[in-house]
Design a protein around this motif. Structure first.
Motif, PDB file in Angstrom:
ATOM      1  N   SER A 222      44.068  42.224  25.393  1.00  0.00           N
ATOM      2  CA  SER A 222      43.051  42.748  26.321  1.00  0.00           C
ATOM      3  C   SER A 222      41.743  43.056  25.599  1.00  0.00           C
ATOM      4  O   SER A 222      40.656  42.730  26.091  1.00  0.00           O
ATOM      5  N   VAL A 223      41.849  43.684  24.436  1.00  0.00           N
ATOM      6  CA  VAL A 223      40.646  44.010  23.659  1.00  0.00           C
ATOM      7  C   VAL A 223      39.915  42.730  23.249  1.00  0.00           C
ATOM      8  O   VAL A 223      38.677  42.644  23.342  1.00  0.00           O
ATOM      9  N   ILE A 224      40.659  41.726  22.816  1.00  0.00           N
ATOM     10  CA  ILE A 224      40.045  40.453  22.415  1.00  0.00           C
ATOM     11  C   ILE A 224      39.345  39.792  23.597  1.00  0.00           C
ATOM     12  O   ILE A 224      38.208  39.319  23.491  1.00  0.00           O
ATOM     13  N   LEU A 225      40.008  39.761  24.755  1.00  0.00           N
ATOM     14  CA  LEU A 225      39.417  39.148  25.951  1.00  0.00           C
ATOM     15  C   LEU A 225      38.141  39.879  26.377  1.00  0.00           C
ATOM     16  O   LEU A 225      37.139  39.240  26.715  1.00  0.00           O
ATOM     17  N   LEU A 226      38.168  41.210  26.350  1.00  0.00           N
ATOM     18  CA  LEU A 226      36.975  41.980  26.733  1.00  0.00           C
ATOM     19  C   LEU A 226      35.816  41.697  25.788  1.00  0.00           C
ATOM     20  O   LEU A 226      34.665  41.604  26.211  1.00  0.00           O
ATOM     21  N   ALA A 227      36.123  41.564  24.507  1.00  0.00           N
ATOM     22  CA  ALA A 227      35.071  41.285  23.526  1.00  0.00           C
ATOM     23  C   ALA A 227      34.485  39.887  23.723  1.00  0.00           C
ATOM     24  O   ALA A 227      33.289  39.680  23.518  1.00  0.00           O
ATOM     25  N   LEU A 228      35.318  38.945  24.146  1.00  0.00           N
ATOM     26  CA  LEU A 228      34.864  37.562  24.255  1.00  0.00           C
ATOM     27  C   LEU A 228      34.142  37.263  25.564  1.00  0.00           C
ATOM     28  O   LEU A 228      33.106  36.596  25.569  1.00  0.00           O
ATOM     29  N   VAL A 229      34.710  37.720  26.678  1.00  0.00           N
ATOM     30  CA  VAL A 229      34.171  37.288  27.980  1.00  0.00           C
ATOM     31  C   VAL A 229      33.759  38.440  28.905  1.00  0.00           C
ATOM     32  O   VAL A 229      33.481  38.221  30.082  1.00  0.00           O
ATOM     33  N   LYS A 230      33.727  39.665  28.392  1.00  0.00           N
ATOM     34  CA  LYS A 230      33.225  40.832  29.138  1.00  0.00           C
ATOM     35  C   LYS A 230      33.944  40.993  30.475  1.00  0.00           C
ATOM     36  O   LYS A 230      35.150  41.050  30.516  1.00  0.00           O
ATOM     37  N   PHE A 231      33.182  41.107  31.573  1.00  0.00           N
ATOM     38  CA  PHE A 231      33.777  41.397  32.882  1.00  0.00           C
ATOM     39  C   PHE A 231      34.741  40.308  33.342  1.00  0.00           C
ATOM     40  O   PHE A 231      35.704  40.589  34.068  1.00  0.00           O
ATOM     41  N   ALA A 232      34.503  39.080  32.926  1.00  0.00           N
ATOM     42  CA  ALA A 232      35.408  37.989  33.309  1.00  0.00           C
ATOM     43  C   ALA A 232      36.797  38.180  32.724  1.00  0.00           C
ATOM     44  O   ALA A 232      37.753  37.528  33.168  1.00  0.00           O
ATOM     45  N   ALA A 233      36.923  39.081  31.738  1.00  0.00           N
ATOM     46  CA  ALA A 233      38.233  39.340  31.145  1.00  0.00           C
ATOM     47  C   ALA A 233      39.125  40.156  32.075  1.00  0.00           C
ATOM     48  O   ALA A 233      40.358  40.079  31.977  1.00  0.00           O
ATOM     49  N   ILE A 234      38.544  40.938  32.974  1.00  0.00           N
ATOM     50  CA  ILE A 234      39.341  41.880  33.770  1.00  0.00           C
ATOM     51  C   ILE A 234      40.396  41.174  34.617  1.00  0.00           C
ATOM     52  O   ILE A 234      41.581  41.546  34.559  1.00  0.00           O
ATOM     53  N   PRO A 235      40.042  40.161  35.422  1.00  0.00           N
ATOM     54  CA  PRO A 235      41.112  39.493  36.171  1.00  0.00           C
ATOM     55  C   PRO A 235      42.134  38.828  35.264  1.00  0.00           C
ATOM     56  O   PRO A 235      43.332  38.793  35.590  1.00  0.00           O
ATOM     57  N   LEU A 236      41.695  38.317  34.113  1.00  0.00           N
ATOM     58  CA  LEU A 236      42.628  37.709  33.167  1.00  0.00           C
ATOM     59  C   LEU A 236      43.599  38.761  32.631  1.00  0.00           C
ATOM     60  O   LEU A 236      44.799  38.481  32.452  1.00  0.00           O
ATOM     61  N   ILE A 237      43.105  39.963  32.383  1.00  0.00           N
ATOM     62  CA  ILE A 237      43.946  41.039  31.867  1.00  0.00           C
ATOM     63  C   ILE A 237      44.987  41.459  32.910  1.00  0.00           C
ATOM     64  O   ILE A 237      46.158  41.713  32.570  1.00  0.00           O
ATOM     65  N   ILE A 238      44.588  41.527  34.167  1.00  0.00           N
ATOM     66  CA  ILE A 238      45.542  41.897  35.218  1.00  0.00           C
ATOM     67  C   ILE A 238      46.631  40.835  35.349  1.00  0.00           C
ATOM     68  O   ILE A 238      47.821  41.159  35.481  1.00  0.00           O
ATOM     69  N   VAL A 239      46.233  39.567  35.295  1.00  0.00           N
ATOM     70  CA  VAL A 239      47.218  38.481  35.353  1.00  0.00           C
ATOM     71  C   VAL A 239      48.133  38.543  34.132  1.00  0.00           C
ATOM     72  O   VAL A 239      49.360  38.363  34.249  1.00  0.00           O
ATOM     73  N   LEU A 240      47.562  38.805  32.953  1.00  0.00           N
ATOM     74  CA  LEU A 240      48.357  38.942  31.727  1.00  0.00           C
ATOM     75  C   LEU A 240      49.371  40.074  31.869  1.00  0.00           C
ATOM     76  O   LEU A 240      50.534  39.933  31.450  1.00  0.00           O
ATOM     77  N   TYR A 241      48.952  41.185  32.444  1.00  0.00           N
ATOM     78  CA  TYR A 241      49.837  42.339  32.663  1.00  0.00           C
ATOM     79  C   TYR A 241      51.046  41.944  33.510  1.00  0.00           C
ATOM     80  O   TYR A 241      52.195  42.284  33.187  1.00  0.00           O
ATOM     81  N   ILE A 242      50.804  41.196  34.568  1.00  0.00           N
ATOM     82  CA  ILE A 242      51.890  40.767  35.450  1.00  0.00           C
ATOM     83  C   ILE A 242      52.817  39.795  34.719  1.00  0.00           C
ATOM     84  O   ILE A 242      54.050  39.920  34.774  1.00  0.00           O
ATOM     85  N   LEU A 243      52.225  38.824  34.011  1.00  0.00           N
ATOM     86  CA  LEU A 243      53.035  37.823  33.307  1.00  0.00           C
ATOM     87  C   LEU A 243      53.878  38.446  32.189  1.00  0.00           C
ATOM     88  O   LEU A 243      55.064  38.109  32.033  1.00  0.00           O
ATOM     89  N   LEU A 244      53.293  39.359  31.413  1.00  0.00           N
ATOM     90  CA  LEU A 244      54.047  40.009  30.341  1.00  0.00           C
ATOM     91  C   LEU A 244      55.186  40.856  30.905  1.00  0.00           C
ATOM     92  O   LEU A 244      56.259  40.949  30.306  1.00  0.00           O
ATOM     93  N   SER A 245      54.946  41.471  32.057  1.00  0.00           N
ATOM     94  CA  SER A 245      56.005  42.260  32.693  1.00  0.00           C
ATOM     95  C   SER A 245      57.163  41.374  33.112  1.00  0.00           C
ATOM     96  O   SER A 245      58.335  41.741  32.960  1.00  0.00           O
ATOM     97  N   ILE A 246      56.836  40.194  33.639  1.00  0.00           N
ATOM     98  CA  ILE A 246      57.885  39.253  34.043  1.00  0.00           C
ATOM     99  C   ILE A 246      58.677  38.780  32.819  1.00  0.00           C
ATOM    100  O   ILE A 246      59.907  38.708  32.842  1.00  0.00           O
TER     101      ILE A 246
END
Length: 234
Positions: free
Chosen positions: A203-227
């Motif tokens: 999440s930290v890496i994504l925020l540093a690289l793509v700023k606000f565009a990282a947020i939906p990616l982080i939420i999707v990552l959260y769901i996938l990692l939980s699965i």
């Protein structure tokens, strides 16, 4: 006096939600989105302070749900209403002036999610279904991306089919029987917290690289990692 501190923070969460609604309905969706983020911080702090101060109360529990219903239920519905109002195309069979109201499906399913959470004893240490703040952060990120991307994503993010898919998918995920990990650390060992550390690091890496565009990616990552976590332990 300490018992009132978490409730005061919860009221700040609610205030952010009220202000966000004002901006959402006055077509300032990016301001509403920022306030959703601030509300999420207050939502985290009130729970943390309640645990630290041991200031648990029934009124605090109910107040937290009511504040969340505004900030993470009504507000994301209003933001989606605004985005669908700006949609650059129409969907056959759905009048253009009716389409935006589909955004309030998020509000309805957020209410169902919060009601289920309050009576579900399985969710003390983790979640069943996507938490309302996570859903709200995904939706709130869309106007921020639009406001900062220089029209790069407008055709995609303002496509009514995309917005309806997001609305329907997250409405389902809010109430789905989907186990999701919580960011609660009982210790700092890798064995017990590997999924959390991986999630936070990416999440930290994504925020540093793509700023606000990282947020939906982080939420999707959260769901996938939980699965993945659920699959590996079952």
């Amino acid at each position: 006096m300490k018992t009132y501190i978490p409730n005061a923070i919860t009221c700040l969460n609610l205030l952010c939600g009220c202000l966000a609604l004002y901006f959402a309905f006055n077509e300032r969706l990016e301001y509403a989105a920022y306030l959703v983020g601030i509300a999420a911080i207050f939502d985290f702090l009130d729970g943390m302070l309640a645990r630290v101060l041991r200031a648990y109360s029934e009124i605090g529990k109910q107040l937290d749900s009511l504040a969340d219903m505004v900030s993470f239920g009504v507000v994301p519905g209003a933001i989606m209403f605004g985005l669908l109002s700006q949609a650059e195309a129409t969907i056959p069979g759905i009048p253009a002036d009716v389409l935006p109201f589909f955004g309030f499906l998020i509000t309805i399913f957020s209410a169902l999610r919060l009601a289920k959470f309050n009576i579900d004893t399985r969710q003390a240490e983790s979640f069943i279904g996507v938490p309302t703040p996570a859903c709200s952060m995904f939706i709130a990120s869309l106007p921020l991306i639009l406001a900062t991307s220089g029209y790069l994503y407008d055709d995609f993010l303002l496509n009514p089919y995309f917005l309806l898919i997001v609305t329907v998918v997250f409405s389902y995920l809010l109430v789905a029987e989907l186990p999701l990990f919580a960011l609660k650390f009982k210790n700092l060992t890798w064995k017990d917290n590997a999924t959390r550390f991986i999630f936070l690091g990416i999440s930290v890496i994504l925020l540093a690289l793509v700023k606000f565009a990282a947020i939906p990616l982080i939420i999707v990552l959260y769901i996938l990692l939980s699965i993945v976590k659920k699959t590996s332990t079952s």
